[in-house]
Write an enzyme that holds these catalytic residues in place. Structure first.
Site, mmCIF file in Angstrom:
data_model
loop_
_atom_site.group_PDB
_atom_site.id
_atom_site.type_symbol
_atom_site.label_atom_id
_atom_site.label_comp_id
_atom_site.label_asym_id
_atom_site.label_seq_id
_atom_site.Cartn_x
_atom_site.Cartn_y
_atom_site.Cartn_z
ATOM 1 N N HIS A 110 0.835 -1.185 -0.040
ATOM 2 C CA HIS A 110 -0.041 0.110 -0.028
ATOM 3 C C HIS A 110 1.016 1.354 0.068
ATOM 4 C CE1 HIS A 110 -3.497 2.697 1.307
ATOM 5 N NE2 HIS A 110 -2.481 3.218 1.879
ATOM 6 N N GLU A 111 1.931 1.193 0.918
ATOM 7 C CA GLU A 111 2.743 2.406 0.998
ATOM 8 C C GLU A 111 3.505 2.561 -0.455
ATOM 9 O OE1 GLU A 111 2.195 4.821 3.275
ATOM 10 O OE2 GLU A 111 0.835 3.411 4.146
ATOM 11 N N HIS A 114 1.669 4.633 -3.274
ATOM 12 C CA HIS A 114 1.594 5.976 -3.137
ATOM 13 C C HIS A 114 2.902 6.343 -3.684
ATOM 14 C CE1 HIS A 114 -1.710 6.509 -0.090
ATOM 15 N NE2 HIS A 114 -1.201 5.786 0.555
ATOM 16 N N GLU A 165 -5.338 7.739 0.535
ATOM 17 C CA GLU A 165 -5.626 6.646 1.226
ATOM 18 C C GLU A 165 -6.442 5.476 0.616
ATOM 19 O OE1 GLU A 165 -3.540 5.215 3.531
ATOM 20 O OE2 GLU A 165 -2.341 7.105 3.624
#
Length: 169
Positions: A110-111, A114, A165
């Site tokens: 997920h990070e 970004h 997010e």
């Protein structure tokens, strides 16, 4: 306007990748300075765990270039993040929540997303767009500038961080 990588979502970006890289270098220096005495050594089991997870994730992550990661010994901080330049930071406090390497892979994936989507570049561009829009609105509609404050608070700052997010979930 351009399309975001992977999702194809339209977005406004007016800062260069070089500027994004500079933001990453500055952020990296600040994080390393702030947590220098809490960075775990490579022989720590938690550091090794993150390394194993990244070995699985990185080949298909979309990150280009070298990757550097650090684990910060802070059991109260439940966080992980990736800054431009492929610098990955994991706080030890998030590891128990992950339960295992698969849980950690989910968070790191997920990070990393970004970073692949260049959200830092997008976020750095928004003030320029908002300045133009609010300047025009103030000139034509509300020369008291109250509209500017409302739009900045409720239209840009609050929802944008959560919107990114949600898109990465």
């Amino acid at each position: 306007m351009e399309r975001a990588p992977v999702t194809g979502r339209w977005r406004f970006v007016c800062v260069s990748e070089e500027y994004e890289a500079e933001l990453g270098r500055t952020s990296y220096q600040h994080v390393m300075q702030d947590y220098h005495d809490q960075i775990l050594r490579p022989d720590d089991p938690r550091h090794k765990m993150v390394g194993r997870v990244l070995e699985r994730l990185l080949p298909n992550s979309g990150l280009k270039g070298d990757v550097e990661f650090h684990v910060i010994d802070d059991d109260d901080e439940l966080n992980a993040f990736v800054i431009p330049g492929n610098k990955i930071f994991v706080f030890s406090g998030i590891m128990p929540i992950c339960n295992n390497e698969d849980g950690l892979a989910s968070i790191l994936g997920h990070e990393i997303a970004h970073n692949v989507a260049h959200h830092a570049q997008e976020n750095a561009s928004l003030p320029y767009l908002m300045t133009l829009i609010l300047g025009l609105a103030t000139f034509f509609i509300d020369n008291s500038a109250q509209l500017t404050q409302i739009v900045l608070s409720y239209g840009l700052e609050l929802p944008n961080s959560r919107a990114q997010e949600v898109r990465q979930s």
